[in-house]
Design an enzyme around this catalytic site. Structure first.
Site, PDB file in Angstrom:
ATOM      1  N   ASP A  48       0.842  -1.209   0.000  1.00 25.08           N
ATOM      2  CA  ASP A  48       0.000   0.000   0.000  1.00 25.08           C
ATOM      3  C   ASP A  48       0.872   1.252   0.000  1.00 25.08           C
ATOM      4  O   ASP A  48       0.651   2.192  -0.783  1.00 25.08           O
ATOM      5  CB  ASP A  48      -0.885   0.024   1.249  1.00 25.08           C
ATOM      6  CG  ASP A  48      -1.942  -1.059   1.284  1.00 25.08           C
ATOM      7  OD1 ASP A  48      -3.101  -0.780   0.934  1.00 25.08           O
ATOM      8  OD2 ASP A  48      -1.608  -2.189   1.684  1.00 25.08           O
ATOM      9  N   GLU A  71      -5.400   7.404   0.334  1.00 23.90           N
ATOM     10  CA  GLU A  71      -5.798   6.755   1.581  1.00 23.90           C
ATOM     11  C   GLU A  71      -4.727   6.779   2.665  1.00 23.90           C
ATOM     12  O   GLU A  71      -5.041   6.892   3.850  1.00 23.90           O
ATOM     13  CB  GLU A  71      -6.207   5.304   1.319  1.00 23.90           C
ATOM     14  CG  GLU A  71      -6.694   4.608   2.576  1.00 23.90           C
ATOM     15  CD  GLU A  71      -7.355   3.274   2.307  1.00 23.90           C
ATOM     16  OE1 GLU A  71      -8.059   2.795   3.221  1.00 23.90           O
ATOM     17  OE2 GLU A  71      -7.175   2.715   1.230  1.00 23.90           O
ATOM     18  N   ILE A 126      -4.070   0.197  -2.700  1.00 20.83           N
ATOM     19  CA  ILE A 126      -4.597  -1.170  -2.771  1.00 20.83           C
ATOM     20  C   ILE A 126      -5.980  -1.155  -2.148  1.00 20.83           C
ATOM     21  O   ILE A 126      -6.129  -1.087  -0.928  1.00 20.83           O
ATOM     22  CB  ILE A 126      -3.697  -2.201  -2.066  1.00 20.83           C
ATOM     23  CG1 ILE A 126      -2.369  -2.352  -2.812  1.00 20.83           C
ATOM     24  CG2 ILE A 126      -4.415  -3.556  -1.996  1.00 20.83           C
ATOM     25  CD1 ILE A 126      -1.497  -3.476  -2.293  1.00 20.83           C
ATOM     26  N   THR A 129      -7.338  -4.569   0.657  1.00 19.72           N
ATOM     27  CA  THR A 129      -6.105  -5.094   1.254  1.00 19.72           C
ATOM     28  C   THR A 129      -6.314  -6.481   1.859  1.00 19.72           C
ATOM     29  O   THR A 129      -5.442  -7.345   1.766  1.00 19.72           O
ATOM     30  CB  THR A 129      -5.558  -4.117   2.314  1.00 19.72           C
ATOM     31  OG1 THR A 129      -5.312  -2.840   1.700  1.00 19.72           O
ATOM     32  CG2 THR A 129      -4.256  -4.621   2.907  1.00 19.72           C
ATOM     33  N   SER A 241     -13.039  -5.609  -3.028  1.00 22.68           N
ATOM     34  CA  SER A 241     -12.534  -4.426  -3.719  1.00 22.68           C
ATOM     35  C   SER A 241     -13.426  -3.941  -4.859  1.00 22.68           C
ATOM     36  O   SER A 241     -14.509  -4.470  -5.110  1.00 22.68           O
ATOM     37  CB  SER A 241     -11.117  -4.673  -4.246  1.00 22.68           C
ATOM     38  OG  SER A 241     -11.132  -5.421  -5.444  1.00 22.68           O
ATOM     39  N   LYS A 244     -15.389  -5.592  -8.056  1.00 27.11           N
ATOM     40  CA  LYS A 244     -16.840  -5.739  -8.262  1.00 27.11           C
ATOM     41  C   LYS A 244     -17.333  -4.744  -9.302  1.00 27.11           C
ATOM     42  O   LYS A 244     -18.156  -5.074 -10.159  1.00 27.11           O
ATOM     43  CB  LYS A 244     -17.576  -5.519  -6.930  1.00 27.11           C
ATOM     44  CG  LYS A 244     -17.294  -6.569  -5.871  1.00 27.11           C
ATOM     45  CD  LYS A 244     -18.162  -6.368  -4.636  1.00 27.11           C
ATOM     46  CE  LYS A 244     -17.727  -5.164  -3.810  1.00 27.11           C
ATOM     47  NZ  LYS A 244     -16.397  -5.348  -3.188  1.00 27.11           N
ATOM     48  N   ARG A 258     -24.038  -0.962  -1.611  1.00 30.10           N
ATOM     49  CA  ARG A 258     -23.261  -0.852  -0.377  1.00 30.10           C
ATOM     50  C   ARG A 258     -24.172  -0.242   0.680  1.00 30.10           C
ATOM     51  O   ARG A 258     -24.461   0.961   0.646  1.00 30.10           O
ATOM     52  CB  ARG A 258     -22.037   0.020  -0.611  1.00 30.10           C
ATOM     53  CG  ARG A 258     -21.045   0.108   0.535  1.00 30.10           C
ATOM     54  CD  ARG A 258     -20.210  -1.171   0.675  1.00 30.10           C
ATOM     55  NE  ARG A 258     -19.130  -0.966   1.620  1.00 30.10           N
ATOM     56  CZ  ARG A 258     -17.886  -0.652   1.267  1.00 30.10           C
ATOM     57  NH1 ARG A 258     -17.582  -0.495  -0.005  1.00 30.10           N
ATOM     58  NH2 ARG A 258     -16.967  -0.484   2.188  1.00 30.10           N
ATOM     59  N   ASP A 273     -12.826   4.988  -2.388  1.00 31.66           N
ATOM     60  CA  ASP A 273     -13.494   3.688  -2.425  1.00 31.66           C
ATOM     61  C   ASP A 273     -14.664   3.656  -3.396  1.00 31.66           C
ATOM     62  O   ASP A 273     -15.215   2.579  -3.667  1.00 31.66           O
ATOM     63  CB  ASP A 273     -14.012   3.304  -1.037  1.00 31.66           C
ATOM     64  CG  ASP A 273     -12.912   2.935  -0.072  1.00 31.66           C
ATOM     65  OD1 ASP A 273     -11.891   2.379  -0.531  1.00 31.66           O
ATOM     66  OD2 ASP A 273     -13.058   3.196   1.139  1.00 31.66           O
TER      67      ASP A 273
END
Length: 334
Positions: A48, A71, A126, A129, A241, A244, A258, A273
């Site tokens: 990362d 991030e 990443i 993770t 992640s 999708k 979500r 995200d």
């Protein structure tokens, strides 16, 4: 209309995502994860941090002065107890940032702590993770935001095989450009670019739903209620992640939502995200909104505080999904 691969955005994205894949695969091959838990208890690895350092270097080359909202940060690495991890990060970035000192690497990582502006890049080095650590799906996710809207995004998916593409594990890169579509090509070598389009399925009982692997990222009870309400027969396919989002954009599924977890119903998503993956779905012909049906507002900085959760579909089923979500909220509140 094919993507303009000579644009600075495309050249930057392809170079970064290919470098990111090399870093991630190399760290994994050597078992040099050196997992560290952040304040929110989510894991962060050497990969990362190394990828964000490479991103900080490349964005200074291609877009000097443009903020990067990412991030990770180098706070822990600047402390004495972070010295060993920092040495490993320097080792894995040496190919991409020759001669960089540990302080240089920290500065590159902290390039991602910029504040959002009228124009800025956002990055998840990443995404997924936990999937990366267990051998599942993970991506490097990148997007360019202008005036609160995504203009360009890219996903590098080292473990994903899209329908009609290479065998599993060969890797794929997706580029989405506003009003020019979503395109895919092999991740680690030059190859043809193919335009992606969402599924044309119109029978919601046959819809394929994608779901998070991590129980902490979803409300399983609400998700089950929604499936039953819609009469969807197939069990959801769990995947880590923004792979999708790539799968939905390529026609490999029709629905992904979500819903905030029960332990934190007021949870708001992070921009890195959502923005990259949501935009590839939209440019592939799909639809993405929050759970109320409102467009996602990317102008609020790191946290998407004007939106609650999100739902992505092939567009055909979007209204039905939103209605099922409203029914689930009302029923489970009683």
């Amino acid at each position: 209309m094919r993507p303009d691969l000579s644009s600075s955005q495309a050249v930057f994205a392809v170079e970064l995502l290919r470098a990111s894949a090399k870093v991630a695969v190399s760290v994994k091959a050597q078992g040099a994860f050196a997992v560290h838990s952040k304040e929110d208890h989510s894991p962060v690895t050497i990969a990362d941090m190394a990828i964000q350092a490479v991103a900080g270097c490349l964005i200074d080359r291609y877009f000097p002065g443009v903020p990067l909202v990412a991030e990770e940060n180098a706070t822990e690495l600047r402390r004495p107890e972070g010295a060993a991890r920092l040495r490993e990060i320097v080792r894995f970035t040496r190919e991409f940032i020759p001669g960089a000192s540990p302080e240089d690497i920290c500065d590159r990582i902290d390039r991602g702590t910029s504040k959002a502006a009228e124009v800025f890049w956002t990055l998840d080095p990443i995404d997924g993770t936990k999937g990366y650590l267990r051998g599942g799906q993970y991506v490097t996710a990148l997007a360019l935001i202008r005036n609160g809207k995504v203009e360009f995004s890219a996903l590098g998916c080292p473990e994903l095989a899209l329908p009609g593409h290479e065998k599993p594990g060969a890797g794929v890169i997706l580029l989405a450009i506003r009003e020019r579509g979503c395109w895919a090509s092999p991740l680690c070598q030059d190859g043809p670019w193919e335009r992606l389009r969402v599924s044309s399925c119109r029978d919601i009982t046959r819809a394929r739903i994608l779901d998070s692997c991590d129980p902490g990222h979803k409300n399983a009870e609400k998700n089950a209620f929604i499936r039953n309400t819609l009469g969807i027969v197939a069990e959801p396919v769990a995947m880590d992640s923004q792979a999708k989002h790539a799968t939905l954009a390529s026609g490999g599924a029709e629905i992904f939502s979500r819903t905030p977890p029960r332990r934190d119903p007021a949870y708001c998503e992070k921009i890195w995200d959502v923005a990259p993956g949501a935009f590839v779905i939209e440019e592939a012909g799909g639809c993405v909104t929050d759970l109320s049906g409102d467009p996602i507002d990317y102008g609020t900085g790191n946290i998407l505080k004007n939106n609650h959760g999100f739902v992505a579909t092939n567009g055909v089923f979007h209204g039905q999904m939103l209605e099922a979500i409203r029914e689930a909220v009302a029923a489970l509140r009683e």
